[in-house]
Design a protein around this motif. Structure first.
Motif, PDB file in Angstrom:
ATOM      1  N   SER A  82       0.880  -1.164   0.000  1.00  0.00           N
ATOM      2  CA  SER A  82       0.000   0.000   0.000  1.00  0.00           C
ATOM      3  C   SER A  82       0.921   1.218   0.000  1.00  0.00           C
ATOM      4  N   VAL A  83       0.960   1.952  -1.105  1.00  0.00           N
ATOM      5  CA  VAL A  83       1.917   3.043  -1.291  1.00  0.00           C
ATOM      6  C   VAL A  83       1.206   4.387  -1.224  1.00  0.00           C
ATOM      7  N   SER A  84       1.817   5.319  -0.523  1.00  0.00           N
ATOM      8  CA  SER A  84       1.327   6.701  -0.514  1.00  0.00           C
ATOM      9  C   SER A  84       2.525   7.634  -0.603  1.00  0.00           C
ATOM     10  N   VAL A  85       2.259   8.872  -1.014  1.00  0.00           N
ATOM     11  CA  VAL A  85       3.323   9.839  -1.284  1.00  0.00           C
ATOM     12  C   VAL A  85       3.037  11.140  -0.550  1.00  0.00           C
ATOM     13  N   ARG A 137       4.085  14.964  -0.773  1.00  0.00           N
ATOM     14  CA  ARG A 137       4.628  15.782  -1.861  1.00  0.00           C
ATOM     15  C   ARG A 137       5.877  16.555  -1.442  1.00  0.00           C
ATOM     16  N   GLY A 138       6.897  16.503  -2.306  1.00  0.00           N
ATOM     17  CA  GLY A 138       8.119  17.261  -2.092  1.00  0.00           C
ATOM     18  C   GLY A 138       8.217  18.432  -3.046  1.00  0.00           C
ATOM     19  N   ASN A 139       9.262  19.234  -2.908  1.00  0.00           N
ATOM     20  CA  ASN A 139       9.405  20.423  -3.750  1.00  0.00           C
ATOM     21  C   ASN A 139       9.767  20.094  -5.192  1.00  0.00           C
ATOM     22  N   HIS A 140      10.207  18.869  -5.463  1.00  0.00           N
ATOM     23  CA  HIS A 140      10.513  18.460  -6.842  1.00  0.00           C
ATOM     24  C   HIS A 140       9.338  17.743  -7.510  1.00  0.00           C
ATOM     25  N   ASP A 141       8.232  17.602  -6.809  1.00  0.00           N
ATOM     26  CA  ASP A 141       7.168  16.732  -7.297  1.00  0.00           C
ATOM     27  C   ASP A 141       6.049  17.430  -8.056  1.00  0.00           C
ATOM     28  N   ASN A 142       6.362  18.553  -8.713  1.00  0.00           N
ATOM     29  CA  ASN A 142       5.393  19.170  -9.613  1.00  0.00           C
ATOM     30  C   ASN A 142       5.073  18.198 -10.750  1.00  0.00           C
ATOM     31  N   TYR A 143       3.831  18.197 -11.160  1.00  0.00           N
ATOM     32  CA  TYR A 143       3.376  17.356 -12.280  1.00  0.00           C
ATOM     33  C   TYR A 143       3.437  15.864 -11.972  1.00  0.00           C
ATOM     34  N   LEU A 144       3.544  15.512 -10.694  1.00  0.00           N
ATOM     35  CA  LEU A 144       3.525  14.099 -10.316  1.00  0.00           C
ATOM     36  C   LEU A 144       2.092  13.568 -10.218  1.00  0.00           C
ATOM     37  N   ILE A 145       1.141  14.464 -10.009  1.00  0.00           N
ATOM     38  CA  ILE A 145      -0.239  14.065  -9.742  1.00  0.00           C
ATOM     39  C   ILE A 145      -0.827  13.169 -10.844  1.00  0.00           C
ATOM     40  N   PRO A 146      -0.611  13.458 -12.144  1.00  0.00           N
ATOM     41  CA  PRO A 146      -1.206  12.576 -13.162  1.00  0.00           C
ATOM     42  C   PRO A 146      -0.746  11.124 -13.052  1.00  0.00           C
ATOM     43  N   ILE A 147       0.515  10.916 -12.720  1.00  0.00           N
ATOM     44  CA  ILE A 147       1.011   9.550 -12.573  1.00  0.00           C
ATOM     45  C   ILE A 147       0.329   8.868 -11.397  1.00  0.00           C
ATOM     46  N   LEU A 148       0.226   9.576 -10.269  1.00  0.00           N
ATOM     47  CA  LEU A 148      -0.357   8.983  -9.069  1.00  0.00           C
ATOM     48  C   LEU A 148      -1.852   8.712  -9.254  1.00  0.00           C
ATOM     49  N   LYS A 149      -2.545   9.644  -9.907  1.00  0.00           N
ATOM     50  CA  LYS A 149      -3.976   9.442 -10.148  1.00  0.00           C
ATOM     51  C   LYS A 149      -4.202   8.221 -11.033  1.00  0.00           C
ATOM     52  N   LYS A 150      -3.378   8.085 -12.031  1.00  0.00           N
ATOM     53  CA  LYS A 150      -3.505   6.957 -12.947  1.00  0.00           C
ATOM     54  C   LYS A 150      -3.350   5.634 -12.213  1.00  0.00           C
ATOM     55  N   ASN A 180      -3.875   5.283  -8.868  1.00  0.00           N
ATOM     56  CA  ASN A 180      -4.704   5.278  -7.656  1.00  0.00           C
ATOM     57  C   ASN A 180      -3.849   5.275  -6.386  1.00  0.00           C
ATOM     58  N   ILE A 181      -2.805   6.106  -6.386  1.00  0.00           N
ATOM     59  CA  ILE A 181      -1.912   6.237  -5.229  1.00  0.00           C
ATOM     60  C   ILE A 181      -2.179   7.578  -4.563  1.00  0.00           C
ATOM     61  N   SER A 182      -2.354   7.555  -3.254  1.00  0.00           N
ATOM     62  CA  SER A 182      -2.692   8.767  -2.509  1.00  0.00           C
ATOM     63  C   SER A 182      -1.507   9.726  -2.441  1.00  0.00           C
ATOM     64  N   LEU A 183      -1.793  11.018  -2.622  1.00  0.00           N
ATOM     65  CA  LEU A 183      -0.794  12.075  -2.483  1.00  0.00           C
ATOM     66  C   LEU A 183      -1.210  12.988  -1.343  1.00  0.00           C
ATOM     67  N   TYR A 184      -0.291  13.236  -0.408  1.00  0.00           N
ATOM     68  CA  TYR A 184      -0.545  14.108   0.730  1.00  0.00           C
ATOM     69  C   TYR A 184       0.314  15.358   0.609  1.00  0.00           C
ATOM     70  N   ASP A 185      -0.312  16.501   0.837  1.00  0.00           N
ATOM     71  CA  ASP A 185       0.390  17.771   0.706  1.00  0.00           C
ATOM     72  C   ASP A 185      -0.198  18.758   1.723  1.00  0.00           C
ATOM     73  N   PRO A 186       0.562  19.184   2.744  1.00  0.00           N
ATOM     74  CA  PRO A 186       2.012  19.009   2.875  1.00  0.00           C
ATOM     75  C   PRO A 186       2.432  17.900   3.817  1.00  0.00           C
TER      76      PRO A 186
END
Length: 262
Positions: A110-113, A115-128, A130-136
């Motif tokens: 079960s993977v979650s992320v 968000r870091g300062n280098h992770d712009n434009y990462l959201i499309p990959i994670l959405k595809k 179905n991996i959760s992204l937490y910010d901040p």
């Protein structure tokens, strides 16, 4: 000394253990790692430095070993999964997708992320995927998980938060002998900020050797710039040799100074 077939491990407390380049929280069955910087080879090539794209394969193998040794069912990536600040490069898209697929499908994590300062434009990959992204930040039990490039969010001051885990700083130490030869080791930092325990993870990326903390320098993280970082304990890690307690940063800085600096 670590067994040749195993990763170095060091228990910090009943439920916290350093394993390889990650932190395992046994009560939550969760492994934490930070700063993969996938695609860094492509960024280097733009500066005229050409190396084969090998680091993702190395990180994949290391994560597999950490998961196998801990038996973790959950993995949280504490930011800077990719390297480029701007759009996702072809290498980043391909290698990030492949690595996340390996983690979720083959290792069944079960993977979650976070968000870091280098992770712009990462959201499309994670959405595809179905991996959760937490910010901040994300919360696991009594632990607050951040990347570390922003000041501590207000949630971090809650009484329920006992531990803050972060990346971003890429901590390391440089050791020199009397002939001037030197070696750089990645390190974990373990200290306190505003009554909370703070653990800083080294960069997982093999191409990010780290920033020396045993010499006076401006730190990257706002949290660490406000903390009494001199009183943080340093655990140096060598994947083949082990994890070793090097004492407090203030003592390391003292012995690392040249006679002219004393």
């Amino acid at each position: 000394m670590a067994d040749a077939s195993s990763l170095p491990r060091l228990k910090l407390s009943r439920n916290l253990e350093l394993v390889g380049l990650g932190l395992y929280i046994s009560d939550e069955d969760t492994l934490l790692i930070a700063d993969l910087h996938i695609g860094y080879e492509e960024a280097l090539s733009e500066d005229g430095i050409f190396i084969p794209p090998v680091q993702t394969a190395e990180m994949r193998a290391l994560i597999s070993r950490m998961v196998r040794e801990t038996g973790a069912s959950k993995l949280v990536l504490l930011g800077d999964i990719k390297h480029e600040f701007g759009d996702v490069t072809r290498q980043e898209w391909r290698e990030t997708s492949e690595l996340l697929s390996f983690l979720t499908e083959e290792l069944r994590l079960s993977v979650s992320v976070v968000r870091g300062n280098h992770d712009n434009y990462l959201i499309p990959i994670l959405k595809k995927m179905n991996i959760s992204l937490y910010d901040p930040h994300a919360t696991v039990g009594s632990s607050l998980l951040i990347h570390g490039h922003k000041p501590l969010p207000v949630e971090g001051f809650a009484e329920s938060v006992k531990l803050i885990v972060m990346g971003h700083e890429h901590p390391a130490i440089v050791l020199r002998d009397e002939l001037g030869a030197k070696v750089k080791l990645k390190v974990f930092l373990d200290g306190e900020y505003m009554g909370k325990r703070v653990i800083v993870l080294p960069a997982l990326s093999p191409l990010m050797p780290g920033t020396e903390v045993n010499f006076e320098r401006k730190l990257l993280s706002p949290l660490l710039r406000e903390a009494r970082v001199d009183d943080f304990r340093v655990y140096a890690v060598d994947i083949e040799a082990g994890i070793y307690d090097f004492g407090l940063i203030k003592h390391l800085r003292l012995v690392s100074s040249t006679p002219s600096e004393l």
